[in-house]
Design an enzyme around this catalytic site. Structure first.
Site, PDB file in Angstrom:
ATOM      1  N   SER A  47       0.832  -1.204   0.000  1.00 25.52           N
ATOM      2  CA  SER A  47       0.000   0.000   0.000  1.00 25.52           C
ATOM      3  C   SER A  47       0.866   1.253   0.000  1.00 25.52           C
ATOM      4  O   SER A  47       0.513   2.261  -0.611  1.00 25.52           O
ATOM      5  CB  SER A  47      -0.965   0.003   1.185  1.00 25.52           C
ATOM      6  OG  SER A  47      -0.285  -0.146   2.407  1.00 25.52           O
ATOM      7  N   GLU A  48       2.042   1.223   0.687  1.00 23.81           N
ATOM      8  CA  GLU A  48       2.989   2.327   0.626  1.00 23.81           C
ATOM      9  C   GLU A  48       4.426   1.840   0.690  1.00 23.81           C
ATOM     10  O   GLU A  48       4.727   0.831   1.353  1.00 23.81           O
ATOM     11  CB  GLU A  48       2.775   3.337   1.759  1.00 23.81           C
ATOM     12  CG  GLU A  48       1.604   4.279   1.570  1.00 23.81           C
ATOM     13  CD  GLU A  48       0.360   3.824   2.290  1.00 23.81           C
ATOM     14  OE1 GLU A  48      -0.693   4.470   2.118  1.00 23.81           O
ATOM     15  OE2 GLU A  48       0.427   2.804   3.005  1.00 23.81           O
ATOM     16  N   THR A  49       5.289   2.565   0.016  1.00 23.80           N
ATOM     17  CA  THR A  49       6.745   2.418   0.093  1.00 23.80           C
ATOM     18  C   THR A  49       7.297   3.799   0.397  1.00 23.80           C
ATOM     19  O   THR A  49       6.838   4.791  -0.175  1.00 23.80           O
ATOM     20  CB  THR A  49       7.317   1.889  -1.229  1.00 23.80           C
ATOM     21  OG1 THR A  49       6.748   0.607  -1.504  1.00 23.80           O
ATOM     22  CG2 THR A  49       8.838   1.778  -1.174  1.00 23.80           C
ATOM     23  N   HIS A  78       0.615   4.797   8.768  1.00 23.27           N
ATOM     24  CA  HIS A  78       1.450   3.619   9.055  1.00 23.27           C
ATOM     25  C   HIS A  78       2.832   3.740   8.410  1.00 23.27           C
ATOM     26  O   HIS A  78       3.829   3.317   9.009  1.00 23.27           O
ATOM     27  CB  HIS A  78       0.705   2.318   8.700  1.00 23.27           C
ATOM     28  CG  HIS A  78       1.076   1.656   7.422  1.00 23.27           C
ATOM     29  ND1 HIS A  78       0.489   1.967   6.218  1.00 23.27           N
ATOM     30  CD2 HIS A  78       1.977   0.672   7.146  1.00 23.27           C
ATOM     31  CE1 HIS A  78       1.003   1.224   5.267  1.00 23.27           C
ATOM     32  NE2 HIS A  78       1.908   0.418   5.792  1.00 23.27           N
TER      33      HIS A  78
END
Length: 286
Positions: A47-49, A78
């Protein structure tokens, strides 16, 4: 120039490793081009990097850039906690003991370490919620579309609010956590929606609320555990007198995760916290 950079993958918002929400963190990313960051984030398919860079603000400990598989975000919860955990694990030392200052697209974000944090792989961290960029009730036509997407009657949406602190969240409140967990939504009519849904657990439950986050517009059907959404939902619910000043919420249950988010209203600020565990350490060829 391509070379090896320190890398970590961190599980966030669960005391049980691999039951929270993972974030990939690449440190020492100052000379990494924007297009390469976007390509890496698309490839990791999380979902995120995030990418940790030297700060431009002298009061910050580091600067963070946050990418979904499809776009860059000014802020996300997060990734903020997971990146702070990776930075500390790699030897980062904050300018002020017990307080980390992150620079990102939303400005400066304070992060604090919990009393039970350790020098090992697990940290308990909390961030001070940034101000919402947009608040107030949703447009009624949008609420009706949301009800149809969730397959609930419009009357079952008890409250609604823009809860946007960067990603663009809208949020609705249903009558119970059980109703939230039973949802099987279809967002084909509103594919760009970024929607949070919250419902109360019964009084005897260990935690107060169940939260779900649907983000088909950024290529993530449902996010396991979401700090930014919980932050803005807390600002909404506590500000409206719908929630106590401190509570805990669960998220990810519908996906087999065990996320727990701690909310605390202190000195006019909302703090959002949880456990973080560095699960993988290594190098990224970038």
């Amino acid at each position: 120039m391509t070379h090896n950079r320190p890398f970590a993958q961190v599980d966030v918002f669960s005391a049980i490793p691999y039951r929270g929400n993972p974030v990939a963190v690449i440190l020492e990313a100052d000379d990494l081009p924007d297009e390469e960051m976007a390509r890496i984030a698309n490839w990791t398919n999380l979902s995120e990097t995030t990418f940790v860079l030297s700060p431009t603000d002298p009061s910050a400990d580091y600067r963070l850039r946050i990418f979904t598989p499809h776009r860059e975000l000014p802020f996300a919860g997060h990734p903020t906690l997971g990146s702070a955990a990776a930075w500390l694990d790699a030897g980062g030392r904050p300018r002020n003991e017990g307080r980390i200052v992150q620079e990102c697209g939303a400005g400066l974000v304070d992060i604090r370490r919990g009393a039970d944090s350790t020098a090992g792989s697990t940290e308990t961290l909390s961030f001070r919620s940034p101000e919402r960029l947009r608040s107030g009730p949703l447009e009624e036509s949008f609420v009706q579309q949301i009800a149809e997407a969730l397959h609930v009657d419009r009357s079952e949406i008890l409250d609604h609010q823009w809860a946007d602190n960067g990603p663009g969240w809208a949020a609705v409140r249903l009558s119970s956590a059980a109703q939230v967990l039973d949802l099987r939504p279809d967002f084909s009519a509103i594919p760009d929606a970024k929607l949070g849904v919250v419902g109360a657990h019964p009084p005897e439950h260990e935690h107060e609320y169940e939260v779900r986050a649907f983000v088909p517009g950024v290529g993530v059907a449902e996010d396991p555990v979401t700090g930014s959404l919980n932050a803005s939902v807390a600002q909404w619910l506590i500000g409206a007198g719908l929630a106590p000043a401190s509570y805990t919420a669960t998220q990810g249950t519908a996906l087999g995760r065990a996320g727990v988010i701690t909310i605390s209203h202190e000195d006019e600020s909302i703090w959002v916290g949880g456990a973080t565990t560095v699960c993988f350490r290594g190098t990224a060829f970038a």
